[in-house]
Design an enzyme around this catalytic site. Structure first.
Site, PDB file in Angstrom:
ATOM      1  N   ASP A 150      12.390 -27.084   5.022  1.00 16.01           N
ATOM      2  CA  ASP A 150      12.692 -26.551   3.904  1.00 16.01           C
ATOM      3  C   ASP A 150      13.812 -26.668   3.851  1.00 16.01           C
ATOM      4  OD1 ASP A 150      12.942 -26.274   1.041  1.00 16.01           O
ATOM      5  OD2 ASP A 150      13.216 -24.174   1.473  1.00 16.01           O
TER       6      ASP A 150
ATOM      7  N   ASP B 130      17.114 -25.164   0.801  1.00 13.71           N
ATOM      8  CA  ASP B 130      17.813 -24.035   0.721  1.00 13.71           C
ATOM      9  C   ASP B 130      17.256 -22.687   1.473  1.00 13.71           C
ATOM     10  OD1 ASP B 130      19.731 -25.134  -1.333  1.00 13.71           O
ATOM     11  OD2 ASP B 130      18.009 -25.555  -1.441  1.00 13.71           O
TER      12      ASP B 130
END
Length: 218
Positions: free
Chosen positions: A8, A10
């Site tokens: 992922d 952020d």
């Protein structure tokens, strides 16, 4: 050993909270509002614009004022995309190790492509990552498995031979639905109200370099 590791963006690969919080504070200033404290904003970063406007303006997406503020927020953010954003401590070393081991790695985020790809490029990772999959790349974003399955197709690697690392429950749900081994990043933003140990991830890590333990290399 997995053949591919997907991250992922952020709160997992990069600490984007300072620039997202700064964007919200600029938007608040435009409306004569005092800035929201950073410690209130950080946990909401994984929830994107919805999380930022929820804290800063008390708005939900179904309210009339939301759409205009969301558009303005994204315009401001695009101007200050990678000012204070940095890779999390240990991430540079981890990516170097993956490259040395010949393990493919890529990025799968719910951030829109038009923001995710320039950010990854600004971080100097665009040519090293096998892919940058955004929240609008496939028909459905996480928690659906579609973007992760697409990333595996690009890499030419089976989901069952892949690892997915994220800091939100939707990452774990998506990874498990795709058939991947999942890792919850406890150092991230953890925007879910559910405790991380209830997400049913295969592993929880406190630091990026702990991934090397899973590879049997540390």
């Amino acid at each position: 050993m997995p053949e591919a590791v997907f991250f992922d963006l952020d709160g997992t690969l990069a600490d984007t909270a300072p620039d997202l919080a700064g964007t919200l504070n600029r938007l608040q200033a435009e409306h004569g509002l005092a800035p929201s404290p950073f410690e209130q904003l950080r946990p909401q970063v994984s929830n994107g614009v919805r999380g930022m406007l929820g804290v800063g303006f008390g708005l939900t997406p179904d309210e009339p004022a939301y759409a205009g503020l969301a558009q303005r927020f994204l315009s401001l953010y695009a101007e200050f995309l990678c000012v204070e954003t940095r890779l999390f401590p240990g991430m540079t070393e981890l990516l170097d190790q993956l490259d040395e081991l010949g393990i493919t790695w890529g990025i799968v985020t719910n951030k829109a492509e038009r923001l995710a790809k320039p950010l990854v490029e600004a971080l100097g990772l665009a040519e090293r990552s096998i892919c940058t999959i955004g929240g609008d790349t496939t028909a459905r974003a996480k928690p659906f498995p579609d973007p992760l399955l697409y990333a595996c197709r690009i890499a030419g690697i089976a989901p069952t031979s892949s690892l997915y690392i994220g800091d939100d429950i939707r990452d774990i749900v998506a990874g498990k639905a795709a058939g991947m081994r999942t890792v919850a990043a406890a150092y991230g933003y953890l925007g879910s109200h559910q405790p991380i140990d209830t997400w049913e991830a295969d592993t929880i890590i406190e630091h990026p370099l702990e991934i090397l333990h899973l590879l049997g290399k540390s």
